[in-house]
Every structure is written in structure tokens, then in C-alpha cells.
Write an enzyme that holds these catalytic residues in place. Structure first.
Site, PDB file in Angstrom:
ATOM      1  N   ASN A   1      13.926 -53.237  20.967  1.00  0.00           N
ATOM      2  CA  ASN A   1      13.484 -52.024  21.648  1.00  0.00           C
ATOM      3  C   ASN A   1      13.312 -50.950  20.582  1.00  0.00           C
ATOM      4  OD1 ASN A   1      15.157 -49.578  23.795  1.00  0.00           O
ATOM      5  ND2 ASN A   1      12.993 -49.876  23.418  1.00  0.00           N
ATOM      6  N   GLY A   2      12.101 -50.429  20.451  1.00  0.00           N
ATOM      7  CA  GLY A   2      11.844 -49.399  19.445  1.00  0.00           C
ATOM      8  C   GLY A   2      10.540 -49.677  18.746  1.00  0.00           C
TER       9      GLY A   2
ATOM     10  N   CYS B   1      10.385 -50.934  25.968  1.00  0.00           N
ATOM     11  CA  CYS B   1      11.211 -52.137  26.086  1.00  0.00           C
ATOM     12  C   CYS B   1      12.613 -51.881  26.642  1.00  0.00           C
ATOM     13  CB  CYS B   1      11.403 -52.795  24.718  1.00  0.00           C
ATOM     14  SG  CYS B   1       9.870 -53.198  23.894  1.00  0.00           S
TER      15      CYS B   1
ATOM     16  N   TYR C   1      13.439 -38.581  31.239  1.00  0.00           N
ATOM     17  CA  TYR C   1      12.605 -39.478  32.033  1.00  0.00           C
ATOM     18  C   TYR C   1      12.914 -40.964  31.898  1.00  0.00           C
ATOM     19  CZ  TYR C   1       8.454 -42.010  33.589  1.00  0.00           C
ATOM     20  OH  TYR C   1       7.633 -42.893  34.197  1.00  0.00           O
TER      21      TYR C   1
ATOM     22  N   GLY D   1       9.960 -51.513  31.068  1.00  0.00           N
ATOM     23  CA  GLY D   1       8.819 -52.294  30.620  1.00  0.00           C
ATOM     24  C   GLY D   1       8.363 -53.245  31.706  1.00  0.00           C
TER      25      GLY D   1
END
Ligand code: SF4
Length: 487
Positions: A120-121, A19, A260, A45
Site C-alpha cells: 500500500n503506497g 490499496c 476521507y 480499493g
């Protein structure tokens, strides 16, 4: 050598960040700015995108499967999303969950008013909490862990929305960088370990919360600071308030964000991602240099590390692989014949720079090994005489449970083979990974040293900094709904 497992022909065999979030408060054009912010975060995402705005009276929402550009490019959509405040969310949907009811931001109406949430997570006790809430009569509409937080907020005995959020988040474990929009405030939270990023910025008197600084840059917004681990920031007409309702707030930021996930033009936790990647390449060269003629990155994520490696090794940097950025997962059906062509459509060898050369091939990571195998075959086919692969992180031998889509351990090449076995599997002349200490040196840290910044490195070491409650309690399961839906 066993055959590689089936993958989609355009699957680049990476860990996928799940996300990206963006929120803005105090701007008349909040929906358009949120759309641009989500564009900048598209790499975090690609499964779905959503925006919720608030105009002082009503909330407005548009949520869709697919890319931001496919769903938020029409004026009619943006014009309908009225208001001075907005939050948006990009999501990488894992298999079986690509359905509209899971697209964020989630919105619910509470006793105190409306609230939209974008997360997000990943929570590590969401199934345990969900089972408890369902027994108490809570009705779940989605299969996201974020909805657990919605129910915890709804059932909290506290009065204000911020106190209810703090109460709810004190009951969850896991990684969360979260933004929420209420009737009067934009709220941002990072979990006590600060695993996932969240930054604060300003633009023309408006305040922004977002996953990465690249989303501030494209708007011409100014970076103010990172939201700190365990911090809640409340942004409203009175300004910005900072709260610290969590007990243990020692930072363990995701070190893979540097390797990344984050865009190279972003700064995360005070460091330029691009500069860290170059230092990673230099460390790789010092640790496992090899006689070769040229250094070639696997584009795009291997590029900065390859530049760092080439400079340190004093070898020429060459573009030996060209990536087609316009190949989508739904471009053509994955028949057997097309599956062979798939990698070539996404990556093609540049024979002009490879023929007759001993190459150092730099990639950011190896997950299942499927793409690496095909790329090595491709560069050999284009005339490379030796292929020495160097990887910008340690072997990925453990799954992530903190908001990254990872194959199960039995699919991770590094969990099944030692380095020599992996080299044999992907068909290289030599293979080396950056050591965990080398990775810490590249980010200016020193592993498990209280004097230096510490990171989550669990996918390399198996040392999980946040308890995996659902897994340890045997309640970890992906199937959370009786309803089967088509995309
Ligand atoms: Fe990042 Fe790996 Fe930790 Fe997941 S397990 S948060 S990918 S370092």
C-alpha cells in the site's frame, strides 16, 4: 463558467486510496479470515483483489479483477487456498493498469524460497530504479512499482529474506506499508515517514497485520499497536521481532486518512477517525459559521463532520441527500443522456427536508468539482433556498504521489481557481474550506511544531515530505509497458 470536464456518471470525484492490505500468521483458516479482512478494507480499493497462502510446502494464489465479494465468495476458491498463513490485497486500479498481471500480492521464487508481497503506497523513485534494473537484465512482468522491490530483493547480496528486504527498501523512496509472506514468516514494514497506516492485531493465537483496525473488529481480533514508521516486524513460530533498519524515521502520516480514506469506525495512529471527523466539523463551524436553517451532509463521508458542525452551530442535522450504495461503475453505458442521470442514481435529494431551507452542505473535499456542481444543482432543484458549502479540509490544490490516485494539477479545481472562483463554478451562495491549522487542531497537532505530531499535508500545501525523485529527474511516466492488454 466553463463546462465540467467529462467524468464517468458514477464517479464520485474523490481522491482514491489505492490499496488495503491484510495478513495473518498461525491460523488454520487463514484464507477465509483474509477474505473477511479484505471485505472490511474494500473502501481502500475496488479494482482488484488477491490472496496468497502458504501451507508449509506450497504457496496458493487467487487473484482477480473486481470486488472481494465477486471473487472470493465460493467455497471452492477458499478451500483451494490452503495454509496457516496468508496475505491479501485490495487495489484501486488507475486507468490503463486494470490488468491481471498487476493484481497483488505479487509472488516470486527466489534463491531462499518463495515470497509474496502486498504493498500500500507509492514509490517516488520506482521509474529511475526500474530503468536501472532493466539495463542490468531484469525482466519485468507487471507495471507496478512493487515489482521493483521484488527485483531489488532478488539481486540483494544479503543472505536472509529480512536482510534482503531491508536492503531493498533502503534503496527506495516513497510511501509504503507493505506485508510479505515467506516460507517461515509474515513480515510487515512501514516506510520511515509512516505515510500509510499498518496495524498489528491478534486473534486466537494468530497474528494479523492490516491497514485499518476495522478489519480486526469484524474478526473479533484484538488491536495490539500500530507498526511504527520505519519499523519491520517479523512474525513467525518464534514470536514477533521488531527491527529498525532505516535512518530517518520522523513520522509524517497522511492527514487525509482522517478526512476521507479511512473508515470512520477505524482507529488510526491512536485516534478514532469518527471523533476526528466530528472535531473537523466543529472547527469548520467555528471558522466559517453562517446563518442557516439545517446542516446536510453529502453522504457518506461528510456525515461525521456534519454532525460535528451541527452540534457546534446548534443547528438541526438533516438527511437531505440519500445515497444509493448499489450503483456500480459498470451498471450502464455512459451515454450523454445517462451521464445526466448518473449523479441522481447515486445521490438523490430528499425534498422533504430541503424545501424552503437555507442549508449548510458538508462534504469531505472537492477534487475536480464535478460532483459538487451536480449535487448543488440537485438540492436547489429540491427546494433549498440557499446553499452554503463547507469542506472538511483545505483546498486540494496539489497532486498526491504517495499512493493516492489524484488527477493531474490542471484538473484540480483548487489549482485553477481561488475560493470565490470555486464557489462560482459549483454554484453555491458561499463556500469555505477548513484551514490547515484547523485541520491540525482537529487531529491534536500543531503544524511544523516539533513538539506535536506532524503529518503529510502535501495535497493542501505542496510541501512534500519525501523527495519526488522520478518527477525531479524527469523520469516520471505512467507508460511502463510495451504490452497493451484488455480488461
Ligand atoms: Fe495524504 Fe495528501 Fe500526503 Fe497524499 S499528499 S499522502 S493524500 S496528505
Amino acid at each position: 463558467m466553463t463546462a465540467p470536464p467529462f467524468t464517468h456518471p458514477f464517479d464520485d470525484d474523490k481522491l482514491h486510496e489505492e490499496c488495503g492490505v491484510f495478513g495473518i500468521f498461525g491460523h488454520h483458516d487463514s484464507a477465509a479470515h483474509t477474505t473477511l479482512g479484505l471485505h472490511a478494507l474494500q473502501h481502500r480499493g475496488q479494482g482488484s483483489a488477491g490472496i496468497v497462502t502458504f501451507d508449509g510446502t506450497h504457496y496458493h494464489s487467487h487473484r482477480s479483477l473486481g470486488l472481494v465479494g465477486d471473487n472470493f465468495s465460493s467455497a471452492s476458491v477458499i478451500n483451494r487456498l490452503k495454509g496457516h498463513a496468508a496475505i491479501g490485497h485490495n487495489r484501486y486500479a488507475t486507468t490503463g493498469e486494470t490488468v491481471l498481471r498487476n493484481v497483488q500480492p505479487l509472488f516470486a521464487e527466489f534463491a531462499f524460497g518463495g515470497l509474496a508481497i502486498a504493498h500500500n503506497g507509492n514509490l517516488t523513485n520506482s521509474v529511475t530504479l526500474r530503468d536501472r534494473l532493466v539495463k542490468r537484465g531484469c525482466l519485468f512482468q507487471s507495471t507496478t512499482d512493487t515489482e521493483v522491490i521484488v527485483h531489488l530483493i532478488a539481486t540483494s547480496p544479503h543472505a536472509t529474506v529480512v536482510d534482503r528486504m531491508a536492503d531493498a527498501l533502503n534503496q527506495v523512496t516513497g510511501a509504503f506499508s507493505m506485508i510479505a509472506l515467506s516460507n517461515d514468516s509474515l513480515i510487515g514494514v512501514r516506510d520511515p515517514k509512516g505515510v500509510r497506516p499498518l496495524v498489528l492485531g491478534i486473534l486466537e493465537g494468530a497474528t494479523i497485520l492490516t491497514s485499518e483496525t476495522c478489519a480486526l473488529d469484524i474478526l473479533g481480533a484484538e488491536f495490539v499497536r500500530d507498526v511504527e514508521p520505519g519499523e519491520i516486524v517479523v512474525i513467525n513460530d518464534d514470536g514477533i521481532t521488531s527491527l529498525r533498519p532505516f535512518r530517518d524515521t520522523s513520522s509524517r502520516f497522511c492527514i487525509f486518512e482522517y478526512v476521507y480514506f479511512s473508515r470512520p469506525d477505524s482507529h488510526v495512529e491512536g485516534l478514532s477517525v469518527y471523533e476526528v471527523r466530528k472535531r473537523i466539523g466543529a472547527e469548520l463551524s467555528r471558522e466559517s459559521g453562517v446563518d442557516a436553517d439545517i446542516v446536510v451532509p453529502v453522504p457518506d463521508s461528510g456525515v461525521a463532520s456534519a454532525i460535528g458542525y451541527a452540534r457546534e452551530a446548534e443547528l438541526p442535522f438533516e438527511i437531505g441527500i440519500i445515497r444509493n450504495h448499489y450503483v456500480g461503475r459498470t451498471f450502464i453505458e455512459p451515454t450523454d443522456q445517462i451521464r445526466h442521470l448518473g449523479v441522481k442514481l447515486k445521490h438523490n435529494a430528499n425534498a422533504a427536508s430541503l424545501t424552503g431551507k437555507r442549508i449548510v452542505l458538508i462534504d469531505d473535499s472537492i477534487v475536480r468539482g464535478t460532483t459538487a456542481t451536480k449535487i448543488v444543482e440537485m438540492v436547489r432543484g429540491a427546494g433549498a433556498t440557499e446553499v452554503h458549502m463547507r469542506i472538511a479540509c483545505p483546498p486540494t490544490a496539489h497532486s498526491c504521489f504517495y499512493g493516492v490516485d489524484t488527477p493531474s494539477r490542471d484538473k484540480l479545481l483548487a489549482a485553477q481557481h481561488d475560493v470565490a472562483g470555486m464557489a462560482d463554478y459549483i454554484g453555491v451562495d458561499s463556500l469555505a474550506f477548513l484551514s490547515i491549522d484547523g485541520l491540525y487542531r482537529a487531529v491534536g497537532g500543531h503544524r511544523r511544531n516539533d513538539e506535536a505530531p506532524q503529518y503529510c499535508d502535501a495535497c493542501f500545501t505542496g510541501d512534500y515530505p519525501i523527495p519526488l525523485i522520478d518527477r525531479e529527474g524527469g523520469t516520471d511516466r505512467r507508460q511502463l509497458s510495451l504490452l497493451s492488454e484488455s480488461e
